[in-house]
Write a protein that holds these residues in place. Structure first.
Motif, PDB file in Angstrom:
ATOM      1  N   CYS A 177       0.834  -1.200   0.000  1.00 57.96           N
ATOM      2  CA  CYS A 177       0.000   0.000   0.000  1.00 57.96           C
ATOM      3  C   CYS A 177       0.873   1.257   0.000  1.00 57.96           C
ATOM      4  O   CYS A 177       1.762   1.405   0.819  1.00 57.96           O
ATOM      5  N   LYS A 178       0.605   2.151  -0.947  1.00 56.20           N
ATOM      6  CA  LYS A 178       1.258   3.454  -0.982  1.00 56.20           C
ATOM      7  C   LYS A 178       0.177   4.468  -1.327  1.00 56.20           C
ATOM      8  O   LYS A 178      -0.642   4.237  -2.219  1.00 56.20           O
ATOM      9  N   VAL A 179       0.149   5.578  -0.587  1.00 58.28           N
ATOM     10  CA  VAL A 179      -0.912   6.567  -0.752  1.00 58.28           C
ATOM     11  C   VAL A 179      -0.330   7.939  -1.060  1.00 58.28           C
ATOM     12  O   VAL A 179       0.833   8.215  -0.801  1.00 58.28           O
ATOM     13  N   VAL A 180      -1.197   8.812  -1.612  1.00 59.52           N
ATOM     14  CA  VAL A 180      -0.849  10.198  -1.870  1.00 59.52           C
ATOM     15  C   VAL A 180      -1.816  11.071  -1.066  1.00 59.52           C
ATOM     16  O   VAL A 180      -3.005  10.747  -0.939  1.00 59.52           O
ATOM     17  N   THR A 185       3.473   8.333   0.635  1.00 62.29           N
ATOM     18  CA  THR A 185       4.052   7.553   1.725  1.00 62.29           C
ATOM     19  C   THR A 185       3.503   6.140   1.684  1.00 62.29           C
ATOM     20  O   THR A 185       2.427   5.896   1.141  1.00 62.29           O
ATOM     21  N   VAL A 186       4.265   5.227   2.242  1.00 64.34           N
ATOM     22  CA  VAL A 186       3.772   3.865   2.399  1.00 64.34           C
ATOM     23  C   VAL A 186       2.766   3.857   3.537  1.00 64.34           C
ATOM     24  O   VAL A 186       2.809   4.715   4.421  1.00 64.34           O
ATOM     25  N   ALA A 187       1.855   2.914   3.497  1.00 66.79           N
ATOM     26  CA  ALA A 187       0.807   2.828   4.513  1.00 66.79           C
ATOM     27  C   ALA A 187       0.451   1.370   4.746  1.00 66.79           C
ATOM     28  O   ALA A 187       0.787   0.496   3.962  1.00 66.79           O
ATOM     29  N   ASP A 188      -0.242   1.159   5.823  1.00 65.95           N
ATOM     30  CA  ASP A 188      -0.745  -0.161   6.161  1.00 65.95           C
ATOM     31  C   ASP A 188      -2.150  -0.290   5.572  1.00 65.95           C
ATOM     32  O   ASP A 188      -2.790   0.705   5.248  1.00 65.95           O
ATOM     33  N   LYS A 189      -2.629  -1.491   5.429  1.00 70.20           N
ATOM     34  CA  LYS A 189      -4.001  -1.711   4.964  1.00 70.20           C
ATOM     35  C   LYS A 189      -5.009  -1.483   6.085  1.00 70.20           C
ATOM     36  O   LYS A 189      -6.198  -1.412   5.844  1.00 70.20           O
ATOM     37  N   VAL A 190      -4.534  -1.329   7.303  1.00 67.32           N
ATOM     38  CA  VAL A 190      -5.404  -1.185   8.471  1.00 67.32           C
ATOM     39  C   VAL A 190      -6.035   0.210   8.496  1.00 67.32           C
ATOM     40  O   VAL A 190      -5.340   1.218   8.423  1.00 67.32           O
ATOM     41  N   VAL A 191      -7.365   0.245   8.586  1.00 62.25           N
ATOM     42  CA  VAL A 191      -8.114   1.488   8.778  1.00 62.25           C
ATOM     43  C   VAL A 191      -8.957   1.291  10.026  1.00 62.25           C
ATOM     44  O   VAL A 191      -9.691   0.304  10.143  1.00 62.25           O
ATOM     45  N   GLN A 192      -8.823   2.213  10.964  1.00 61.21           N
ATOM     46  CA  GLN A 192      -9.535   2.112  12.235  1.00 61.21           C
ATOM     47  C   GLN A 192     -10.106   3.482  12.590  1.00 61.21           C
ATOM     48  O   GLN A 192      -9.385   4.475  12.572  1.00 61.21           O
ATOM     49  N   LYS A 213      -3.467   3.523   9.181  1.00 63.64           N
ATOM     50  CA  LYS A 213      -2.199   3.352   9.882  1.00 63.64           C
ATOM     51  C   LYS A 213      -1.053   3.474   8.881  1.00 63.64           C
ATOM     52  O   LYS A 213      -1.054   2.839   7.835  1.00 63.64           O
ATOM     53  N   LEU A 214      -0.064   4.308   9.219  1.00 63.53           N
ATOM     54  CA  LEU A 214       1.138   4.439   8.403  1.00 63.53           C
ATOM     55  C   LEU A 214       2.265   3.601   8.998  1.00 63.53           C
ATOM     56  O   LEU A 214       3.024   2.965   8.286  1.00 63.53           O
ATOM     57  N   ALA A 215       2.378   3.636  10.312  1.00 67.07           N
ATOM     58  CA  ALA A 215       3.420   2.919  11.054  1.00 67.07           C
ATOM     59  C   ALA A 215       3.000   2.945  12.520  1.00 67.07           C
ATOM     60  O   ALA A 215       1.945   3.505  12.854  1.00 67.07           O
ATOM     61  N   ASN A 216       3.801   2.359  13.386  1.00 66.90           N
ATOM     62  CA  ASN A 216       3.485   2.405  14.808  1.00 66.90           C
ATOM     63  C   ASN A 216       3.373   3.849  15.271  1.00 66.90           C
ATOM     64  O   ASN A 216       4.252   4.660  15.001  1.00 66.90           O
ATOM     65  N   ASN A 217       2.251   4.157  15.922  1.00 65.25           N
ATOM     66  CA  ASN A 217       1.984   5.507  16.447  1.00 65.25           C
ATOM     67  C   ASN A 217       1.955   6.584  15.373  1.00 65.25           C
ATOM     68  O   ASN A 217       2.285   7.735  15.621  1.00 65.25           O
ATOM     69  N   ARG A 218       1.544   6.217  14.158  1.00 67.15           N
ATOM     70  CA  ARG A 218       1.456   7.160  13.034  1.00 67.15           C
ATOM     71  C   ARG A 218       0.171   6.848  12.260  1.00 67.15           C
ATOM     72  O   ARG A 218       0.078   5.816  11.594  1.00 67.15           O
ATOM     73  N   TRP A 219      -0.813   7.738  12.352  1.00 65.40           N
ATOM     74  CA  TRP A 219      -2.119   7.554  11.718  1.00 65.40           C
ATOM     75  C   TRP A 219      -2.527   8.835  10.993  1.00 65.40           C
ATOM     76  O   TRP A 219      -2.218   9.929  11.448  1.00 65.40           O
ATOM     77  N   ASP A 228      -2.082  -1.988  -3.543  1.00 63.08           N
ATOM     78  CA  ASP A 228      -3.183  -2.663  -2.862  1.00 63.08           C
ATOM     79  C   ASP A 228      -3.309  -2.119  -1.438  1.00 63.08           C
ATOM     80  O   ASP A 228      -2.509  -2.444  -0.572  1.00 63.08           O
ATOM     81  N   CYS A 229      -4.312  -1.282  -1.229  1.00 65.31           N
ATOM     82  CA  CYS A 229      -4.519  -0.708   0.104  1.00 65.31           C
ATOM     83  C   CYS A 229      -5.764  -1.287   0.755  1.00 65.31           C
ATOM     84  O   CYS A 229      -6.238  -0.784   1.774  1.00 65.31           O
ATOM     85  N   GLY A 230      -6.306  -2.353   0.148  1.00 63.94           N
ATOM     86  CA  GLY A 230      -7.416  -3.140   0.657  1.00 63.94           C
ATOM     87  C   GLY A 230      -8.332  -2.455   1.528  1.00 63.94           C
ATOM     88  O   GLY A 230      -9.057  -2.643   2.329  1.00 63.94           O
TER      89      GLY A 230
END
Length: 104
Positions: A40-43, A71-78, A83-89, A102-104
């Protein structure tokens, strides 16, 4: 031998120009994906996007992105935050997956 003040000023301006042309480094933790991130990579599509410590609008701001930043990102959305990284949203409504990611 001491250099003339004019030489030092010109040298300083040159150094600042080189550093500026290299761009800014993203805040720690934003240059690599969080665990399980996949591809996952987002703009950023907001003028200025706050990076928060937790997925909560009242959470501490730990960084910022400008329009067009990628930036790169996680597929996790809460709670509406990606989520981008630990303690980064970031607010998911202000980022868009880049084509082929794929950012699912």
């Amino acid at each position: 031998m001491l250099l003339p003040k004019r030489t030092l000023i010109i040298g300083g301006i040159a150094v600042v120009g080189v550093v500026y042309s290299m761009g800014m480094k993203p805040p720690d933790g934003l240059s690599s994906p969080a665990s399980g991130a996949g591809t996952c990579k987002v703009v950023v599509i907001a003028d200025v996007l706050n990076v928060r410590e937790k997925p909560d609008v009242k959470s501490k701001v730990v960084g910022k992105f400008n329009t067009g930043a990628e930036t790169v990102a996680d597929k996790v959305v809460q709670n509406g935050f990606r989520k981008l990284a630990n303690n980064r949203w970031v607010s998911d409504e202000f980022v868009k997956p880049l084509p082929g990611h794929d950012c699912g």
